[in-house]
Every structure is written in structure tokens, then in C-alpha cells.
Design a protein around this motif. Structure first.
Motif, PDB file in Angstrom:
ATOM      1  N   CYS A  40       0.905  -1.079  -0.135  1.00 35.05           N
ATOM      2  CA  CYS A  40      -0.367   0.257   0.560  1.00 35.05           C
ATOM      3  C   CYS A  40       0.614   1.248  -0.029  1.00 35.05           C
ATOM      4  CB  CYS A  40      -0.993  -0.099   1.005  1.00 35.05           C
ATOM      5  SG  CYS A  40      -0.134   0.352   2.792  1.00 35.05           S
ATOM      6  N   CYS A  46      -2.437  -2.361   4.385  1.00 36.68           N
ATOM      7  CA  CYS A  46      -2.142  -3.918   3.545  1.00 36.68           C
ATOM      8  C   CYS A  46      -1.292  -4.807   4.591  1.00 36.68           C
ATOM      9  CB  CYS A  46      -0.756  -3.543   2.487  1.00 36.68           C
ATOM     10  SG  CYS A  46       0.635  -2.974   2.924  1.00 36.68           S
ATOM     11  N   ALA A  47      -0.660  -4.022   5.715  1.00 40.48           N
ATOM     12  CA  ALA A  47      -0.018  -5.206   6.140  1.00 40.48           C
ATOM     13  C   ALA A  47       1.740  -5.823   6.179  1.00 40.48           C
ATOM     14  CB  ALA A  47      -0.731  -5.633   7.513  1.00 40.48           C
ATOM     15  N   CYS A  49       4.242  -5.008   5.472  1.00 41.55           N
ATOM     16  CA  CYS A  49       5.337  -4.704   6.374  1.00 41.55           C
ATOM     17  C   CYS A  49       5.658  -4.938   7.036  1.00 41.55           C
ATOM     18  CB  CYS A  49       5.112  -3.041   5.971  1.00 41.55           C
ATOM     19  SG  CYS A  49       3.750  -2.154   6.339  1.00 41.55           S
ATOM     20  N   CYS A  86       6.189   0.601   8.356  1.00 40.34           N
ATOM     21  CA  CYS A  86       5.491   2.037   7.825  1.00 40.34           C
ATOM     22  C   CYS A  86       4.895   2.853   8.876  1.00 40.34           C
ATOM     23  CB  CYS A  86       4.533   2.001   6.459  1.00 40.34           C
ATOM     24  SG  CYS A  86       2.524   1.110   6.868  1.00 40.34           S
TER      25      CYS A  86
HETATM   26  S1  FES Z   1       0.768  -1.114   5.957  1.00 39.05           S
HETATM   27 FE1  FES Z   1       1.130  -0.979   3.961  1.00 39.05          FE
HETATM   28  S2  FES Z   1       3.111  -0.565   4.017  1.00 39.05           S
HETATM   29 FE2  FES Z   1       2.425  -1.134   5.918  1.00 39.05          FE
END
Ligand code: FES
Length: 106
Positions: A40, A46-47, A49, A86
Motif C-alpha cells: 500500500c 496492507c500489513a 510491512c 511504515c
Molecule cells: S501497511 Fe501497507 S506498507 Fe505498511
């Protein structure tokens, strides 16, 4: 500037200088390190990372927002040390930060 040491899924580690104001995810993606996919682009949705951070290293960052905590809660393999890289913005207090990068399949 802080030195972030990424402990990678293959057992190796990589050291990256990350400027204050950038995230631990930025340092990984800009250097094409494996494990942090960041689908994302850092918008906390998105998780992909996911990293693990010791409590000592965690104290160097702001606590997770509700948004981050909710995403982490539903992650497979999440532990109390889980954070989304992130959301880990490097501040001025840290010289050296160790993060454990998980296999992106996890
Ligand atoms: S939640 Fe998508 S890059 Fe961290």
C-alpha cells in the motif's frame, strides 16, 4: 539519521542509514531488501510491512495507532513485538535500531 539494522528472513542482516522523518519501511524498500513488501506504499492498509521490534526499540517510536493495532491483530504470526514498519518513523533519539523482518509469506 539513524542506522536501522534489518535482520532478514535468511539469517543475514543489512544496515541502512535512514533519515529522520522517514520510516523503517522506506529504508528497506529504497534498498530493495527482501521481506517488506509494502503493497500500500505506507498508508497503513496492507500489513505487508510487518516486522518485529524489541520493546527497547519499540520505545523509540510512537505507539501504534488504532488503525495499526487493528491490522496487526488480524495478522497471522503476530506477536506482542509486531509492528507495521511504515508506521515506524525514525526520530532523533535513536542511533541504532534493530528490526526483525519476517518472511513475506507469513
Ligand atoms: S501497511 Fe501497507 S506498507 Fe505498511
Amino acid at each position: 539519521m539513524a542506522t536501522v539494522i534489518y535482520h532478514l528472513p535468511d539469517g543475514s542482516s543489512q544496515s541502512v542509514e535512514v533519515p529522520v522523518g522517514q520510516s523503517v519501511m522506506d529504508g528497506s524498500v529504497r534498498n530493495n531488501l527482501p521481506g517488506i513488501v509494502a503493497e500500500c506504499g505506507g498508508s497503513c492498509s496492507c500489513a505487508t510491512c510487518h516486522v518485529l521490534l524489541s520493546s527497547t526499540a519499540n520505545a523509540l517510536f510512537d505507539p501504534p495507532t488504532d488503525e495499526e493495532a487493528e491490522l496487526v491483530e488480524f495478522l497471522e504470526g503476530a506477536t506482542p513485538e509486531s509492528r507495521l514498519s511504515c508506521q515506524l518513523i525514525v526520530g532523533g533519539d535513536a542511533d541504532e535500531i534493530h528490526v526483525e523482518v519476517l518472511d513475506s509469506d507469513v
